[in-house]
Write a protein that holds these residues in place. Structure first.
Motif, PDB file in Angstrom:
ATOM      1  N   SER A  27     -75.182  10.576  34.385  1.00  0.00           N
ATOM      2  CA  SER A  27     -76.491   9.953  34.631  1.00  0.00           C
ATOM      3  C   SER A  27     -77.588  10.931  34.227  1.00  0.00           C
ATOM      4  O   SER A  27     -77.642  11.365  33.082  1.00  0.00           O
ATOM      5  CB  SER A  27     -76.610   9.540  36.102  1.00  0.00           C
ATOM      6  N   THR A  28     -78.439  11.278  35.175  1.00  0.00           N
ATOM      7  CA  THR A  28     -79.486  12.275  34.970  1.00  0.00           C
ATOM      8  C   THR A  28     -79.627  13.085  36.259  1.00  0.00           C
ATOM      9  O   THR A  28     -79.205  12.628  37.330  1.00  0.00           O
ATOM     10  CB  THR A  28     -80.848  11.631  34.644  1.00  0.00           C
ATOM     11  N   PRO A  29     -80.243  14.272  36.194  1.00  0.00           N
ATOM     12  CA  PRO A  29     -80.454  15.043  37.425  1.00  0.00           C
ATOM     13  C   PRO A  29     -81.251  14.282  38.482  1.00  0.00           C
ATOM     14  O   PRO A  29     -80.941  14.360  39.674  1.00  0.00           O
ATOM     15  CB  PRO A  29     -81.228  16.280  36.933  1.00  0.00           C
ATOM     16  N   SER A  30     -82.268  13.510  38.069  1.00  0.00           N
ATOM     17  CA  SER A  30     -83.088  12.785  39.040  1.00  0.00           C
ATOM     18  C   SER A  30     -82.328  11.614  39.662  1.00  0.00           C
ATOM     19  O   SER A  30     -82.454  11.352  40.863  1.00  0.00           O
ATOM     20  CB  SER A  30     -84.372  12.277  38.372  1.00  0.00           C
ATOM     21  N   THR A  31     -81.532  10.911  38.858  1.00  0.00           N
ATOM     22  CA  THR A  31     -80.734   9.804  39.399  1.00  0.00           C
ATOM     23  C   THR A  31     -79.708  10.319  40.398  1.00  0.00           C
ATOM     24  O   THR A  31     -79.534   9.743  41.485  1.00  0.00           O
ATOM     25  CB  THR A  31     -80.019   9.057  38.261  1.00  0.00           C
ATOM     26  N   ALA A  32     -79.019  11.401  40.037  1.00  0.00           N
ATOM     27  CA  ALA A  32     -78.031  11.992  40.950  1.00  0.00           C
ATOM     28  C   ALA A  32     -78.706  12.478  42.227  1.00  0.00           C
ATOM     29  O   ALA A  32     -78.150  12.346  43.323  1.00  0.00           O
ATOM     30  CB  ALA A  32     -77.297  13.137  40.256  1.00  0.00           C
ATOM     31  N   PHE A  33     -79.907  13.033  42.108  1.00  0.00           N
ATOM     32  CA  PHE A  33     -80.647  13.507  43.284  1.00  0.00           C
ATOM     33  C   PHE A  33     -80.952  12.351  44.229  1.00  0.00           C
ATOM     34  O   PHE A  33     -80.765  12.454  45.447  1.00  0.00           O
ATOM     35  CB  PHE A  33     -81.951  14.175  42.833  1.00  0.00           C
ATOM     36  N   PHE A  34     -81.434  11.227  43.673  1.00  0.00           N
ATOM     37  CA  PHE A  34     -81.782  10.075  44.507  1.00  0.00           C
ATOM     38  C   PHE A  34     -80.567   9.557  45.277  1.00  0.00           C
ATOM     39  O   PHE A  34     -80.642   9.318  46.493  1.00  0.00           O
ATOM     40  CB  PHE A  34     -82.373   8.959  43.648  1.00  0.00           C
ATOM     41  N   TYR A  35     -79.456   9.382  44.602  1.00  0.00           N
ATOM     42  CA  TYR A  35     -78.279   8.844  45.281  1.00  0.00           C
ATOM     43  C   TYR A  35     -77.622   9.876  46.195  1.00  0.00           C
ATOM     44  O   TYR A  35     -76.971   9.499  47.177  1.00  0.00           O
ATOM     45  CB  TYR A  35     -77.288   8.289  44.250  1.00  0.00           C
ATOM     46  N   TRP A  36     -77.817  11.153  45.904  1.00  0.00           N
ATOM     47  CA  TRP A  36     -77.388  12.220  46.828  1.00  0.00           C
ATOM     48  C   TRP A  36     -78.126  12.066  48.151  1.00  0.00           C
ATOM     49  O   TRP A  36     -77.519  12.158  49.225  1.00  0.00           O
ATOM     50  CB  TRP A  36     -77.663  13.579  46.188  1.00  0.00           C
ATOM     51  N   CYS A  37     -79.433  11.814  48.086  1.00  0.00           N
ATOM     52  CA  CYS A  37     -80.242  11.603  49.298  1.00  0.00           C
ATOM     53  C   CYS A  37     -79.863  10.302  49.992  1.00  0.00           C
ATOM     54  O   CYS A  37     -79.684  10.257  51.218  1.00  0.00           O
ATOM     55  CB  CYS A  37     -81.725  11.576  48.944  1.00  0.00           C
ATOM     56  N   THR A  38     -79.745   9.230  49.222  1.00  0.00           N
ATOM     57  CA  THR A  38     -79.502   7.899  49.792  1.00  0.00           C
ATOM     58  C   THR A  38     -78.144   7.818  50.479  1.00  0.00           C
ATOM     59  O   THR A  38     -78.033   7.365  51.633  1.00  0.00           O
ATOM     60  CB  THR A  38     -79.584   6.826  48.696  1.00  0.00           C
ATOM     61  N   LEU A  39     -77.102   8.247  49.793  1.00  0.00           N
ATOM     62  CA  LEU A  39     -75.758   8.196  50.378  1.00  0.00           C
ATOM     63  C   LEU A  39     -75.628   9.192  51.529  1.00  0.00           C
ATOM     64  O   LEU A  39     -74.974   8.903  52.541  1.00  0.00           O
ATOM     65  CB  LEU A  39     -74.711   8.479  49.307  1.00  0.00           C
ATOM     66  N   GLY A  40     -76.268  10.349  51.398  1.00  0.00           N
ATOM     67  CA  GLY A  40     -76.250  11.324  52.482  1.00  0.00           C
ATOM     68  C   GLY A  40     -76.905  10.769  53.735  1.00  0.00           C
ATOM     69  O   GLY A  40     -76.408  10.956  54.850  1.00  0.00           O
ATOM     70  N   PHE A  41     -78.025  10.058  53.556  1.00  0.00           N
ATOM     71  CA  PHE A  41     -78.693   9.439  54.698  1.00  0.00           C
ATOM     72  C   PHE A  41     -77.814   8.355  55.322  1.00  0.00           C
ATOM     73  O   PHE A  41     -77.724   8.240  56.549  1.00  0.00           O
ATOM     74  CB  PHE A  41     -80.031   8.840  54.276  1.00  0.00           C
ATOM     75  N   ALA A  42     -77.172   7.546  54.489  1.00  0.00           N
ATOM     76  CA  ALA A  42     -76.308   6.476  55.002  1.00  0.00           C
ATOM     77  C   ALA A  42     -75.164   7.047  55.829  1.00  0.00           C
ATOM     78  O   ALA A  42     -74.865   6.572  56.935  1.00  0.00           O
ATOM     79  CB  ALA A  42     -75.759   5.642  53.839  1.00  0.00           C
ATOM     80  N   PHE A  43     -74.527   8.091  55.313  1.00  0.00           N
ATOM     81  CA  PHE A  43     -73.400   8.708  56.024  1.00  0.00           C
ATOM     82  C   PHE A  43     -73.855   9.322  57.353  1.00  0.00           C
ATOM     83  O   PHE A  43     -73.209   9.141  58.390  1.00  0.00           O
ATOM     84  CB  PHE A  43     -72.742   9.777  55.154  1.00  0.00           C
ATOM     85  N   THR A  44     -74.967  10.055  57.327  1.00  0.00           N
ATOM     86  CA  THR A  44     -75.439  10.710  58.562  1.00  0.00           C
ATOM     87  C   THR A  44     -75.951   9.684  59.568  1.00  0.00           C
ATOM     88  O   THR A  44     -75.812   9.876  60.782  1.00  0.00           O
ATOM     89  CB  THR A  44     -76.547  11.728  58.262  1.00  0.00           C
ATOM     90  N   PHE A  45     -76.553   8.599  59.078  1.00  0.00           N
ATOM     91  CA  PHE A  45     -77.053   7.561  59.993  1.00  0.00           C
ATOM     92  C   PHE A  45     -75.890   6.905  60.742  1.00  0.00           C
ATOM     93  O   PHE A  45     -75.983   6.662  61.956  1.00  0.00           O
ATOM     94  CB  PHE A  45     -77.839   6.512  59.211  1.00  0.00           C
ATOM     95  N   ILE A  46     -74.802   6.637  60.050  1.00  0.00           N
ATOM     96  CA  ILE A  46     -73.607   6.082  60.709  1.00  0.00           C
ATOM     97  C   ILE A  46     -73.070   7.070  61.739  1.00  0.00           C
ATOM     98  O   ILE A  46     -72.692   6.688  62.861  1.00  0.00           O
ATOM     99  CB  ILE A  46     -72.527   5.759  59.661  1.00  0.00           C
ATOM    100  N   TRP A  47     -73.065   8.348  61.388  1.00  0.00           N
ATOM    101  CA  TRP A  47     -72.592   9.391  62.299  1.00  0.00           C
ATOM    102  C   TRP A  47     -73.467   9.436  63.547  1.00  0.00           C
ATOM    103  O   TRP A  47     -72.969   9.576  64.671  1.00  0.00           O
ATOM    104  CB  TRP A  47     -72.602  10.734  61.554  1.00  0.00           C
ATOM    105  N   ILE A  48     -74.777   9.313  63.361  1.00  0.00           N
ATOM    106  CA  ILE A  48     -75.701   9.312  64.506  1.00  0.00           C
ATOM    107  C   ILE A  48     -75.454   8.108  65.407  1.00  0.00           C
ATOM    108  O   ILE A  48     -75.447   8.225  66.639  1.00  0.00           O
ATOM    109  CB  ILE A  48     -77.158   9.325  63.995  1.00  0.00           C
TER     110      ILE A  48
END
Length: 303
Positions: A189-210
């Protein structure tokens, strides 16, 4: 063109070397004020995700390959655990100790390459391992602390038995695996696309954990977020800059070279630990961090 790439990569590495230890400072400050490491990590992911949605108009939402999604899912999952363990380590340990410990990531990378890629290290790689071990001993060999402990306690708090060191080592293992898969996602992809989905998926995983573990405490943590919003904002900025700089460096440089250069931040961590938290043994830790950085460079560049 080559000069432009080298300039961009060098600038990204330089920015990361400063921004990463600074983000550790804000993580430690928040945990000292009773912020939960999981909540801190989730808020960081969430705010960065919202910033991307509001200000990044060229994000890619379609046309991404299955290889990208698989790499991104694995990278984000390992990054989540790595970040939570890192913040927990910062809560109970010294920044000037935990920063240099990250040089062990070079050893982890070397071991992974031995078993997965059959890349046996040369003599310089083995010398690098030795330097990292010696440097870590110099950083962690706090005689004043040991003299204040009982003999039975001293055995339990050896190098790899100290809880903050265990957490930091676990964090760097997860981070090393995360980096390998993140590199593949960036290539697809691109560095910016990977960054966005790194944030989005990371938030989804941590939100479920919370939702599973913090049902009774999230309100208290939310109140703390509002009272410490300036520190949270500073953390989000430094984490965002760190990760984006990492993505740019990984996109333009071999992982090994980037990894070696990233370890220079160990020296900055020691200085920040002294400046922000009055941590002691600054000269000893600087010497030890310098030895560990040299070892990491030998492993990743000459090993």
């Amino acid at each position: 063109m080559l000069l432009t790439i080298l300039t961009i990569s060098s600038l990204a590495v330089l920015v990361r070397i400063v921004a990463n230890p600074l983000s550790n400072v804000f993580q430690k400050q928040l945990t000292q004020r009773a912020a939960n490491p999981l909540f801190v990590t989730s808020v960081t992911y969430g705010i960065l995700m919202l910033v991307c949605l509001v200000f990044w108009t060229q994000l890619q939402f379609t046309g991404l390959s299955s290889g990208f999604w698989l790499s991104m899912l694995i990278a984000s999952l390992f990054a989540m655990f790595g970040n939570v363990f890192l913040v927990k380590a910062m809560h109970i340990g010294d920044l000037s100790v935990l920063g240099p410990i990250n040089a062990y990531k070079a050893i982890v990378g070397m071991l992974i390459s031995v078993f997965l890629l059959n890349e046996v290290p040369g003599w310089w790689g083995l010398v690098g391992v030795l330097l990292i071990v010696v440097g870590s001993y110099v950083v962690l060999n706090d005689k004043k602390r040991q003299s204040n402990e009982l003999p039975t306690q001293t055995n339990k708090t050896g190098l790899f038995q100290r809880p903050e060191v265990k957490l930091r080592l676990a964090a760097l293992v997860f981070s090393a695996i995360d980096g390998a898969f993140l590199k593949k996602a960036i290539i697809l992809s691109t560095p910016s696309t990977a960054f966005f989905y790194w944030c989005t998926l990371g938030f989804a995983f941590t939100f479920i954990w919370i939702l599973l573990t913090m049902r009774t405490t999230w309100r208290v943590q939310t109140a703390l977020l509002l009272s410490q919003k300036s520190t949270y904002l500073a953390l989000c900025i430094t984490v965002g800059v760190t990760q984006m700089a990492s993505n740019i460096a990984l996109a333009n440089m071999p992982v090994g070279y980037a990894l070696a250069l990233f370890q220079t931040s160990a020296l900055v961590s020691v200085l920040f630990g002294y400046h922000f938290f009055s941590e002691q043994g600054i000269l000893r830790k600087l010497i030890g961090a310098g030895i560990m950085v040299a070892g990491a460079v030998l492993i990743t560049v000459l090993g």
